[in-house]
Design a protein around this motif. Structure first.
Motif, PDB file in Angstrom:
ATOM      1  N   TRP A  55      46.313  35.953  31.930  1.00 31.04           N
ATOM      2  CA  TRP A  55      45.529  37.251  31.785  1.00 31.04           C
ATOM      3  C   TRP A  55      46.712  38.301  31.590  1.00 31.04           C
ATOM      4  CZ3 TRP A  55      40.447  38.425  33.543  1.00 31.04           C
ATOM      5  CH2 TRP A  55      39.787  37.332  33.964  1.00 31.04           C
ATOM      6  N   PRO A  56      46.187  39.424  30.759  1.00 31.88           N
ATOM      7  CA  PRO A  56      47.171  40.116  30.131  1.00 31.88           C
ATOM      8  C   PRO A  56      47.749  40.892  31.239  1.00 31.88           C
ATOM      9  CG  PRO A  56      45.031  40.845  29.593  1.00 31.88           C
ATOM     10  CD  PRO A  56      44.823  39.595  30.172  1.00 31.88           C
ATOM     11  N   GLU A  57      48.974  41.535  30.820  1.00 34.56           N
ATOM     12  CA  GLU A  57      49.603  42.466  31.986  1.00 34.56           C
ATOM     13  C   GLU A  57      48.639  43.742  32.071  1.00 34.56           C
ATOM     14  OE1 GLU A  57      52.876  42.851  33.319  1.00 34.56           O
ATOM     15  OE2 GLU A  57      52.433  40.828  33.163  1.00 34.56           O
ATOM     16  N   GLY A  58      48.399  44.249  33.009  1.00 34.66           N
ATOM     17  CA  GLY A  58      47.772  45.480  33.593  1.00 34.66           C
ATOM     18  C   GLY A  58      46.423  45.143  33.916  1.00 34.66           C
ATOM     19  N   THR A  59      46.030  43.812  33.790  1.00 30.14           N
ATOM     20  CA  THR A  59      44.650  43.311  34.567  1.00 30.14           C
ATOM     21  C   THR A  59      44.629  43.673  35.938  1.00 30.14           C
ATOM     22  OG1 THR A  59      44.387  41.594  32.997  1.00 30.14           O
ATOM     23  CG2 THR A  59      43.379  41.130  35.231  1.00 30.14           C
ATOM     24  N   ILE A  60      43.589  44.360  36.266  1.00 28.67           N
ATOM     25  CA  ILE A  60      43.182  44.478  37.596  1.00 28.67           C
ATOM     26  C   ILE A  60      41.754  43.922  37.992  1.00 28.67           C
ATOM     27  CG2 ILE A  60      42.950  45.976  39.665  1.00 28.67           C
ATOM     28  CD1 ILE A  60      44.201  47.991  38.394  1.00 28.67           C
ATOM     29  N   LEU A  61      41.756  42.721  38.798  1.00 25.61           N
ATOM     30  CA  LEU A  61      40.565  42.189  39.287  1.00 25.61           C
ATOM     31  C   LEU A  61      40.256  42.783  40.758  1.00 25.61           C
ATOM     32  CD1 LEU A  61      41.349  38.614  38.264  1.00 25.61           C
ATOM     33  CD2 LEU A  61      39.844  40.190  37.084  1.00 25.61           C
ATOM     34  N   ALA A  62      38.947  43.144  40.857  1.00 21.94           N
ATOM     35  CA  ALA A  62      38.350  43.569  42.207  1.00 21.94           C
ATOM     36  C   ALA A  62      37.199  42.683  42.384  1.00 21.94           C
ATOM     37  CB  ALA A  62      37.955  45.061  42.188  1.00 21.94           C
ATOM     38  N   LYS A  63      37.530  42.217  43.783  1.00 21.02           N
ATOM     39  CA  LYS A  63      36.656  41.173  44.205  1.00 21.02           C
ATOM     40  C   LYS A  63      35.809  41.979  45.738  1.00 21.02           C
ATOM     41  CE  LYS A  63      37.379  36.993  44.633  1.00 21.02           C
ATOM     42  NZ  LYS A  63      37.940  35.811  45.215  1.00 21.02           N
ATOM     43  N   VAL A  64      34.609  42.297  45.474  1.00 19.00           N
ATOM     44  CA  VAL A  64      33.926  42.983  46.607  1.00 19.00           C
ATOM     45  C   VAL A  64      32.985  41.878  47.264  1.00 19.00           C
ATOM     46  CG1 VAL A  64      32.360  45.100  47.059  1.00 19.00           C
ATOM     47  CG2 VAL A  64      33.946  44.792  44.885  1.00 19.00           C
ATOM     48  N   SER A  65      33.152  42.015  48.457  1.00 19.62           N
ATOM     49  CA  SER A  65      32.315  40.949  49.456  1.00 19.62           C
ATOM     50  C   SER A  65      31.344  41.472  50.355  1.00 19.62           C
ATOM     51  CB  SER A  65      33.354  39.946  50.117  1.00 19.62           C
ATOM     52  OG  SER A  65      32.803  39.037  50.825  1.00 19.62           O
ATOM     53  N   TRP A  66      30.227  40.781  50.478  1.00 23.30           N
ATOM     54  CA  TRP A  66      29.244  41.214  51.494  1.00 23.30           C
ATOM     55  C   TRP A  66      28.745  39.913  52.316  1.00 23.30           C
ATOM     56  CZ3 TRP A  66      28.972  42.624  46.419  1.00 23.30           C
ATOM     57  CH2 TRP A  66      29.242  44.001  46.052  1.00 23.30           C
ATOM     58  N   GLN A 116      34.557  43.331  52.808  1.00 20.82           N
ATOM     59  CA  GLN A 116      36.166  43.443  52.182  1.00 20.82           C
ATOM     60  C   GLN A 116      35.970  43.716  50.652  1.00 20.82           C
ATOM     61  OE1 GLN A 116      38.288  40.327  53.475  1.00 20.82           O
ATOM     62  NE2 GLN A 116      37.806  39.051  51.689  1.00 20.82           N
ATOM     63  N   MET A 117      36.801  44.440  50.444  1.00 23.69           N
ATOM     64  CA  MET A 117      37.403  44.380  48.875  1.00 23.69           C
ATOM     65  C   MET A 117      38.745  44.030  48.658  1.00 23.69           C
ATOM     66  SD  MET A 117      38.719  46.242  46.053  1.00 23.69           S
ATOM     67  CE  MET A 117      38.503  47.766  45.527  1.00 23.69           C
ATOM     68  N   GLU A 118      38.954  43.049  47.740  1.00 26.02           N
ATOM     69  CA  GLU A 118      40.292  42.531  47.371  1.00 26.02           C
ATOM     70  C   GLU A 118      40.535  42.910  45.831  1.00 26.02           C
ATOM     71  OE1 GLU A 118      40.168  38.294  49.944  1.00 26.02           O
ATOM     72  OE2 GLU A 118      39.116  38.455  48.173  1.00 26.02           O
ATOM     73  N   ILE A 119      41.895  43.015  45.899  1.00 22.18           N
ATOM     74  CA  ILE A 119      42.092  43.227  44.168  1.00 22.18           C
ATOM     75  C   ILE A 119      43.385  42.306  43.916  1.00 22.18           C
ATOM     76  CG2 ILE A 119      41.530  45.511  43.985  1.00 22.18           C
ATOM     77  CD1 ILE A 119      44.366  46.318  43.879  1.00 22.18           C
ATOM     78  N   MET A 120      43.517  42.127  42.432  1.00 22.20           N
ATOM     79  CA  MET A 120      44.708  41.157  42.029  1.00 22.20           C
ATOM     80  C   MET A 120      45.265  42.247  40.708  1.00 22.20           C
ATOM     81  SD  MET A 120      43.714  37.220  42.075  1.00 22.20           S
ATOM     82  CE  MET A 120      45.051  36.679  41.152  1.00 22.20           C
ATOM     83  N   LEU A 121      46.388  42.412  40.960  1.00 22.62           N
ATOM     84  CA  LEU A 121      46.900  43.398  39.812  1.00 22.62           C
ATOM     85  C   LEU A 121      47.904  42.670  39.256  1.00 22.62           C
ATOM     86  CD1 LEU A 121      47.722  46.175  38.591  1.00 22.62           C
ATOM     87  CD2 LEU A 121      49.098  46.672  40.532  1.00 22.62           C
ATOM     88  N   LYS A 122      48.095  42.534  37.933  1.00 19.19           N
ATOM     89  CA  LYS A 122      48.890  41.593  37.265  1.00 19.19           C
ATOM     90  C   LYS A 122      50.054  42.666  36.548  1.00 19.19           C
ATOM     91  CE  LYS A 122      50.132  38.066  34.745  1.00 19.19           C
ATOM     92  NZ  LYS A 122      49.526  37.033  34.076  1.00 19.19           N
ATOM     93  N   THR A 131      55.032  36.333  43.563  1.00 17.73           N
ATOM     94  CA  THR A 131      53.703  35.813  43.736  1.00 17.73           C
ATOM     95  C   THR A 131      53.050  35.433  42.409  1.00 17.73           C
ATOM     96  OG1 THR A 131      53.150  38.192  43.832  1.00 17.73           O
ATOM     97  CG2 THR A 131      53.266  36.935  45.830  1.00 17.73           C
ATOM     98  N   GLY A 132      53.805  34.756  41.426  1.00 16.13           N
ATOM     99  CA  GLY A 132      53.181  34.439  40.131  1.00 16.13           C
ATOM    100  C   GLY A 132      52.764  35.527  39.153  1.00 16.13           C
ATOM    101  N   GLY A 133      53.372  36.764  39.231  1.00 15.71           N
ATOM    102  CA  GLY A 133      53.113  37.943  38.520  1.00 15.71           C
ATOM    103  C   GLY A 133      51.995  38.691  38.958  1.00 15.71           C
ATOM    104  N   TRP A 134      51.300  38.433  40.093  1.00 15.16           N
ATOM    105  CA  TRP A 134      50.248  39.026  40.738  1.00 15.16           C
ATOM    106  C   TRP A 134      50.623  39.938  41.746  1.00 15.16           C
ATOM    107  CZ3 TRP A 134      45.884  39.724  38.093  1.00 15.16           C
ATOM    108  CH2 TRP A 134      45.498  38.805  37.033  1.00 15.16           C
ATOM    109  N   GLY A 135      50.075  41.149  42.072  1.00 13.26           N
ATOM    110  CA  GLY A 135      50.051  41.741  43.165  1.00 13.26           C
ATOM    111  C   GLY A 135      48.715  41.713  44.043  1.00 13.26           C
TER     112      GLY A 135
END
Length: 168
Positions: free
Chosen positions: A74-85, A104-110, A118-122
């Motif tokens: 995934w490219p630098e600056g990618t942010i993925l948000a996982k919203v859960s119900w 909950q809501m989780e994110i991964m920030l490249k 952590t493999g380049g991910w926050g």
């Protein structure tokens, strides 16, 4: 497609409500992503082990990568948000699984330079409608990596972007 639209409408309504009050950053300093409720959908997932459904949204960088197949890495600056119900059956259509209570809501920030361990991910997570940050200290990311290491060949991302039918 109906679940996707319903999830996004629910997400936008919930996101607007949640942003009315300040949200504390995760223990590792990652801020709650403002404007995430306006991001586009990348995928949906159904966790049978957690009885939950999730909408995976992305910032503009993530969406472009997902739509073009540029996700390894995934490219630098990618942010993925996982919203859960929690999942529930719709009262008017019992065969349909729809969002219930927000969990909950989780994110991964490249950022490969900042998150080398952590493999380049926050990673960050906020729980419940109070959006309480997950973890007692920054070491909570070890728990994240314990699972994400299994998909190191996919740049540590479980999400498989949905394919889109676009006749244009």
């Amino acid at each position: 497609m109906t679940i996707t639209r319903f999830s996004l409408v629910f997400l936008i309504a919930y996101g607007s409500l949640a942003m009315a009050q300040p949200v504390a950053p995760a223990p590792n300093g990652i801020e709650f992503p403002t404007g995430y409720s306006h991001w586009q959908s990348i995928a949906l997932s159904h966790r049978t082990d957690k009885d939950s459904i999730r909408a995976i949204l992305g910032n503009d960088i993530a969406v472009k990568a997902a739509r073009t197949g540029a996700t390894k890495p995934w490219p630098e600056g990618t942010i993925l948000a996982k919203v859960s119900w929690q999942q529930r059956n719709d009262e008017n259509w019992p065969e349909a699984v729809v969002p219930g209570q927000f969990t909950q809501m989780e994110i991964m920030l490249k950022n490969a330079k900042k998150y080398t361990e952590t493999g380049g991910w926050g990673f960050a997570r906020w729980r419940g409608k109070e959006l309480k940050p997950w973890g007692d200290n920054a070491d909570f990311t070890k728990e994240c990596m314990a699972c994400h290491i299994s998909v190191s060949g996919q740049d540590y991302v479980f999400t498989k972007p949905a394919t889109w039918a676009d006749p244009n």
